[in-house]
Design an enzyme around this catalytic site. Structure first.
Site, PDB file in Angstrom:
ATOM      1  N   ARG A 165     103.111 -11.868 -91.180  1.00 14.16           N
ATOM      2  CA  ARG A 165     102.885 -12.463 -92.667  1.00 14.16           C
ATOM      3  C   ARG A 165     101.541 -12.524 -93.079  1.00 14.16           C
ATOM      4  O   ARG A 165     101.202 -12.455 -94.516  1.00 14.16           O
ATOM      5  CB  ARG A 165     103.809 -13.698 -92.810  1.00 14.16           C
ATOM      6  CG  ARG A 165     105.054 -13.658 -92.497  1.00 14.16           C
ATOM      7  CD  ARG A 165     105.635 -15.134 -92.300  1.00 14.16           C
ATOM      8  NE  ARG A 165     104.842 -15.681 -91.337  1.00 14.16           N
ATOM      9  CZ  ARG A 165     105.062 -16.928 -90.765  1.00 14.16           C
ATOM     10  NH1 ARG A 165     105.855 -17.770 -91.122  1.00 14.16           N
ATOM     11  NH2 ARG A 165     104.319 -17.415 -89.605  1.00 14.16           N
ATOM     12  N   HIS A 183      71.532 -32.532-104.272  1.00 16.21           N
ATOM     13  CA  HIS A 183      72.098 -33.913-104.226  1.00 16.21           C
ATOM     14  C   HIS A 183      72.302 -34.658-102.948  1.00 16.21           C
ATOM     15  O   HIS A 183      72.759 -33.975-102.092  1.00 16.21           O
ATOM     16  CB  HIS A 183      73.210 -34.036-105.173  1.00 16.21           C
ATOM     17  CG  HIS A 183      73.194 -33.460-106.367  1.00 16.21           C
ATOM     18  ND1 HIS A 183      74.330 -32.299-106.962  1.00 16.21           N
ATOM     19  CD2 HIS A 183      72.320 -33.282-107.237  1.00 16.21           C
ATOM     20  CE1 HIS A 183      73.849 -32.098-107.971  1.00 16.21           C
ATOM     21  NE2 HIS A 183      72.603 -32.407-108.266  1.00 16.21           N
ATOM     22  N   LYS A 236      79.645 -34.086 -96.229  1.00 21.76           N
ATOM     23  CA  LYS A 236      80.481 -33.117 -97.248  1.00 21.76           C
ATOM     24  C   LYS A 236      80.965 -32.181 -96.405  1.00 21.76           C
ATOM     25  O   LYS A 236      80.173 -31.578 -95.282  1.00 21.76           O
ATOM     26  CB  LYS A 236      79.368 -32.702 -98.239  1.00 21.76           C
ATOM     27  CG  LYS A 236      79.009 -33.760 -99.387  1.00 21.76           C
ATOM     28  CD  LYS A 236      78.373 -33.185-100.412  1.00 21.76           C
ATOM     29  CE  LYS A 236      77.462 -34.050-101.096  1.00 21.76           C
ATOM     30  NZ  LYS A 236      76.527 -33.670-102.049  1.00 21.76           N
ATOM     31  N   TYR A 277      84.837 -29.350-102.229  1.00 22.06           N
ATOM     32  CA  TYR A 277      84.080 -30.210-101.523  1.00 22.06           C
ATOM     33  C   TYR A 277      85.109 -31.404-101.091  1.00 22.06           C
ATOM     34  O   TYR A 277      85.864 -32.000-101.680  1.00 22.06           O
ATOM     35  CB  TYR A 277      83.024 -30.872-102.089  1.00 22.06           C
ATOM     36  CG  TYR A 277      82.119 -30.490-102.917  1.00 22.06           C
ATOM     37  CD1 TYR A 277      80.662 -30.866-102.733  1.00 22.06           C
ATOM     38  CD2 TYR A 277      82.232 -29.539-104.120  1.00 22.06           C
ATOM     39  CE1 TYR A 277      79.591 -30.211-103.592  1.00 22.06           C
ATOM     40  CE2 TYR A 277      81.308 -28.845-104.766  1.00 22.06           C
ATOM     41  CZ  TYR A 277      79.914 -29.466-104.539  1.00 22.06           C
ATOM     42  OH  TYR A 277      78.887 -28.668-105.211  1.00 22.06           O
ATOM     43  N   ASP A 330      69.421 -31.773-112.760  1.00 20.26           N
ATOM     44  CA  ASP A 330      69.046 -30.972-111.614  1.00 20.26           C
ATOM     45  C   ASP A 330      67.521 -30.253-111.874  1.00 20.26           C
ATOM     46  O   ASP A 330      66.647 -30.262-110.753  1.00 20.26           O
ATOM     47  CB  ASP A 330      69.618 -29.904-111.391  1.00 20.26           C
ATOM     48  CG  ASP A 330      71.196 -30.503-110.481  1.00 20.26           C
ATOM     49  OD1 ASP A 330      71.165 -31.968-110.202  1.00 20.26           O
ATOM     50  OD2 ASP A 330      72.098 -29.691-110.474  1.00 20.26           O
TER      51      ASP A 330
END
Length: 181
Positions: A23, A62, A72, A132, A168
């Protein structure tokens, strides 16, 4: 899952261990037990999705400081990105060192980002989508950022930046915030 350590302690590239059949295949993308076995924090407080219209879009860099520092787990689910992390742990031997990893829908690779690492990425394709899994809640008072073009970091982004948020673009340069650098 196949965990590959990077030159930055605690950061891992995670590849799928596919179980193929007629599959297609099945693969685990997250397992708290396997994360703990590799010394990683298995907490997932939030799941976020980011969509980028244009190739060259840059998001980041960040991070959040203690007591709201985040882990993360980043995965590109559509298109391709160049993902960069920077070690922001002052007591680390790799402080201010970065790595970059290409994450694509095709390679199905993920990047585990430890606490106190700045994170950002650049879309390498139009319509790139990124998911994330984040280990701490977004806490604006603890958010910090780095300039994507900071000369101290010397990150080589693969293509010209086409889009970036004002926030940013306006993080302070490290030279102005670090003592002794």
């Amino acid at each position: 899952m196949i965990f590959t350590s990077t030159k930055l302690a605690g950061a891992f590239i995670i590849d799928l261990e596919e179980k193929p059949d007629h599959r297609g295949f099945f693969a685990r993308t997250f397992c708290a037990d396997e994360f703990v076995a590799h010394g990683l924090k298995p907490t997932v407080a939030q799941c976020n999705l980011s969509f980028n219209h244009k190739k060259g879009t840059l998001r980041g860099m960040h991070y959040q400081i203690l007591p709201a520092a985040e882990t993360k787990l980043i995965r590109c689910t559509k298109g391709a990105i160049y993902d960069v992390i920077v070690d922001m742990r002052p007591d680390s031997p790799t402080y201010l060192t970065h790595i970059g990893v290409e994450l694509t829908a095709e390679n199905r690779r993920a990047l585990y980002v430890p606490e106190m690492f700045a994170h950002g990425y650049q879309a390498l394709t139009d319509n790139a989508e990124v998911i994330y899994q984040v280990g701490e809640f977004y806490t604006p008072g603890y958010e910090r950022g780095l300039r994507y073009d900071d000369p101290i970091l010397d990150i080589s982004w693969p293509i010209p930046v086409t889009e970036i948020s004002e926030k940013d673009q306006n993080w302070a340069l490290l030279e102005s915030v670090l003592i002794g650098v």
